[in-house]
Design an enzyme around this catalytic site. Structure first.
Site, PDB file in Angstrom:
ATOM      1  N   GLY A 249      50.390  42.112  39.956  1.00  0.00           N
ATOM      2  CA  GLY A 249      50.095  42.922  41.144  1.00  0.00           C
ATOM      3  C   GLY A 249      48.793  42.627  41.840  1.00  0.00           C
ATOM      4  O   GLY A 249      48.313  41.486  41.890  1.00  0.00           O
ATOM      5  N   HIS A 250      48.212  43.690  42.366  1.00  0.00           N
ATOM      6  CA  HIS A 250      47.027  43.572  43.208  1.00  0.00           C
ATOM      7  C   HIS A 250      45.785  44.204  42.590  1.00  0.00           C
ATOM      8  O   HIS A 250      44.848  44.538  43.298  1.00  0.00           O
ATOM      9  CB  HIS A 250      47.291  44.201  44.581  1.00  0.00           C
ATOM     10  CG  HIS A 250      48.332  43.452  45.362  1.00  0.00           C
ATOM     11  ND1 HIS A 250      48.901  43.936  46.499  1.00  0.00           N
ATOM     12  CD2 HIS A 250      48.891  42.238  45.147  1.00  0.00           C
ATOM     13  CE1 HIS A 250      49.782  43.052  46.965  1.00  0.00           C
ATOM     14  NE2 HIS A 250      49.797  42.020  46.161  1.00  0.00           N
ATOM     15  N   GLY A 251      45.805  44.407  41.295  1.00  0.00           N
ATOM     16  CA  GLY A 251      44.562  44.713  40.628  1.00  0.00           C
ATOM     17  C   GLY A 251      44.256  46.170  40.373  1.00  0.00           C
ATOM     18  O   GLY A 251      45.073  47.072  40.570  1.00  0.00           O
TER      19      GLY A 251
END
Ligand SMILES: *[C@@H]1O[C@H](CO)[C@@H](O)[C@H](O)[C@H]1NC(C)=O
Ligand SMILES: *[C@@H]1O[C@H](CO)[C@@H](O)[C@H](O)[C@H]1NC(C)=O
Ligand SMILES: *[C@@H]1O[C@H](CO)[C@@H](O)[C@H](O)[C@H]1NC(C)=O
Ligand SMILES: *[C@@H]1O[C@H](CO)[C@@H](O)[C@H](O)[C@H]1NC(C)=O
EC number: 3.2.1.67
Length: 437
Positions: A249-251
């Site tokens: 994902g994006h963290g």
């Protein structure tokens, strides 16, 4: 005979009193959600809920495939556990779901809580059961972004627990807990990876949103998805996220804060012992130009990153790059940052020149950073005079190409020691960055 019963009775009395106290949880009355093949199981549950809104267990039984074909909105609950031991399924037909989401009565999430105290949402430890299947893959295959249902809103609950829950391919947005206090979410598994991450991306499948909650402990969670693993939003205080694995994902994200001049207030966030795999970011902070307020005491530490594009990324100049050029903001302020630390990051950067993430649907991509080499282990895109004490210490990156890692940092904007030489260029730790506490 007589003598022994006289002698025993106080003992027996004491014993039975103790066992009654111990057995208190089983004094909860139980509602086993009924199921009828081929029908929606939600209405029978909704009809029974008023009688089971306190001191109750609501049980989705193991061995049953429940049809949750319409959303569930719980009344205010007190001392209630919801046990998901059967499998739950959203409607398989996308148009059916979209029509429900579009209707004016849709509560916003497929599963909505409206408040209460001592509420537990408990899944199953049996790997075959207790899955909530939203059939997200077909949505991702069709790039369908219209009228997607959010998953679970564990809202306005004090003393809540979310544990052993398992989500299978949620369409988008998994758990949020807006306005809740004292939440312990642990040992949950969100599986939102697509069969084809390049062409059928699981958009917006955020894992845990700590929203503006207070006193959250999120631990031992396993989140495989296509957006933030966890997010902390405005108003959040005392949030710990630890001992978890995130993939795809994006963290681990704070923000975005300060949109439209918002006065942000985020304090005491600790994110530690997390493995980030195949992700766009590991640690991320974003705030908008024009915002106000303060984000204070925020630490990411002991982060292992594997195949991550931007391990540490802080921007105070955030805007939605999908929606055109950076908006002109007359108000040249920003959310203040105070005591923000990045410690003990070890891992490898995906610096492939052909790097592509499935959310890249515009040119340039929303995550494009002008001037970046792709080997940046740290990007501090800071705003002048708004940051007090931001340090990255003991950061140990390698790039997949074995070229040296770089950083982006503008030294006219920050004059304190940030733990590395503040420049657009090689990553050169300072003494504070190597040996600081
Ligand atoms: C639930 O249990 C508590 C503690 O035993 C009791 O005080 C309360 O009245 C009960 N609530 C209801 C609605 O029965
Ligand atoms: C429960 O649902 C999950 C996810 O869809 C599935 O993998 C599992 O096989 C199901 N369990 C049973 C017993 O069908
Ligand atoms: C910083 O935040 C952490 C995590 O919530 C907390 O344990 C610690 O006490 C806070 N420190 C200060 C100085 O507020
Ligand atoms: C650094 O920041 C200053 C002040 O905001 C700005 O004028 C300058 O263009 C920036 N330099 C770089 C290399 O981005």
């Amino acid at each position: 005979m007589m003598l022994s019963s006289l002698l025993l009775s106080p003992v027996l009395l004491a014993f039975s009193a103790a066992s009654a106290a111990l057995a208190a949880p089983s004094a909860l009355k139980t509602f086993t959600v009924p199921h009828v093949d081929g029908q929606d199981d939600t209405p029978a549950l909704l009809a029974a809920l008023p009688d089971y809104a306190s001191n109750s267990t609501i049980l989705f039984k193991q061995g049953v495939h429940y049809n949750i074909w319409t959303p569930i909105k719980f009344p205010v609950l007190n001392n209630v556990e919801i046990r998901i031991e059967g499998n739950l399924s959203y409607p398989e037909d996308m148009a059916t779901v979209q029509a429900i989401v579009a209707s004016s009565t849709f509560p916003g999430h497929w599963f909505t809580f409206t408040g209460g105290d001592k509420v537990s949402l408990i899944g199953s430890t049996n790997p075959k059961w207790g899955w909530v299947d939203a059939h997200g893959q077909q949505w991702w295959n069709k790039h369908e972004l219209t009228n997607r249902p959010h998953g679970w809103n564990f809202a306005k609950i004090s003393n809540g627990v979310i544990r052993n829950m398992k989500l299978w391919k949620p369409v988008a947005w998994s758990f949020s807990a807006s306005g809740s206090t004292n939440l312990h979410a642990h040992d949950n598994w969100i599986y939102a990876l697509s069969d084809d991450m390049d062409n059928a991306f699981p958009f917006n499948t955020d894992g845990f949103s700590a929203g503006g909650g207070t006193d959250f402990l999120l631990e031992n969670n396993h989140i495989q998805n296509g957006d933030d693993c966890m997010t902390v939003g405005n108003g959040a205080k005392n949030i710990v996220f630890r001992n978890s694995r995130c993939e795809g994902g994006h963290g681990l994200s704070i923000g975005s804060l300060g949109k439209g001049g918002q006065v942000a207030d985020v304090q005491n966030v600790l994110i530690e012992n997390v493995e980030m795999k195949n992700a766009l970011y590991a640690a991320r902070f974003k705030s908008w130009t024009g915002g106000k307020g303060l984000a204070r005491n925020i630490t990411w530490r002991n982060i292992k990153f594997d195949n991550v594009r931007f391990p540490i990324y802080v921007t105070q100049n955030y805007w939605d790059q999908n929606l055109g050029p950076k908006p002109e903001v007359a108000d040249v302020t920003n959310t203040q940052i105070q005591d923000m630390f990045f410690e003990n990051f070890v891992g490898n950067i995906n610096d492939s020149p052909t790097f592509f993430e499935g959310t890249c649907v515009s040119d340039p991509c929303w995550y494009y950073v002008p001037g970046a080499t792709g080997r940046e282990v740290i990007i501090f895109d800071l705003y002048p005079e708004t940051v007090k004490d931001i340090v990255a210490r003991r950061i140990v990156p390698v790039t997949q190409s074995w070229k040296p890692a770089t950083v982006m940092c503008n030294s006219t904007v920050i004059s304190t020691d940030v733990g590395f030489k503040c420049q657009n260029g090689l990553f050169v730790p300072t003494l504070a960055g190597l040996f600081g506490h």
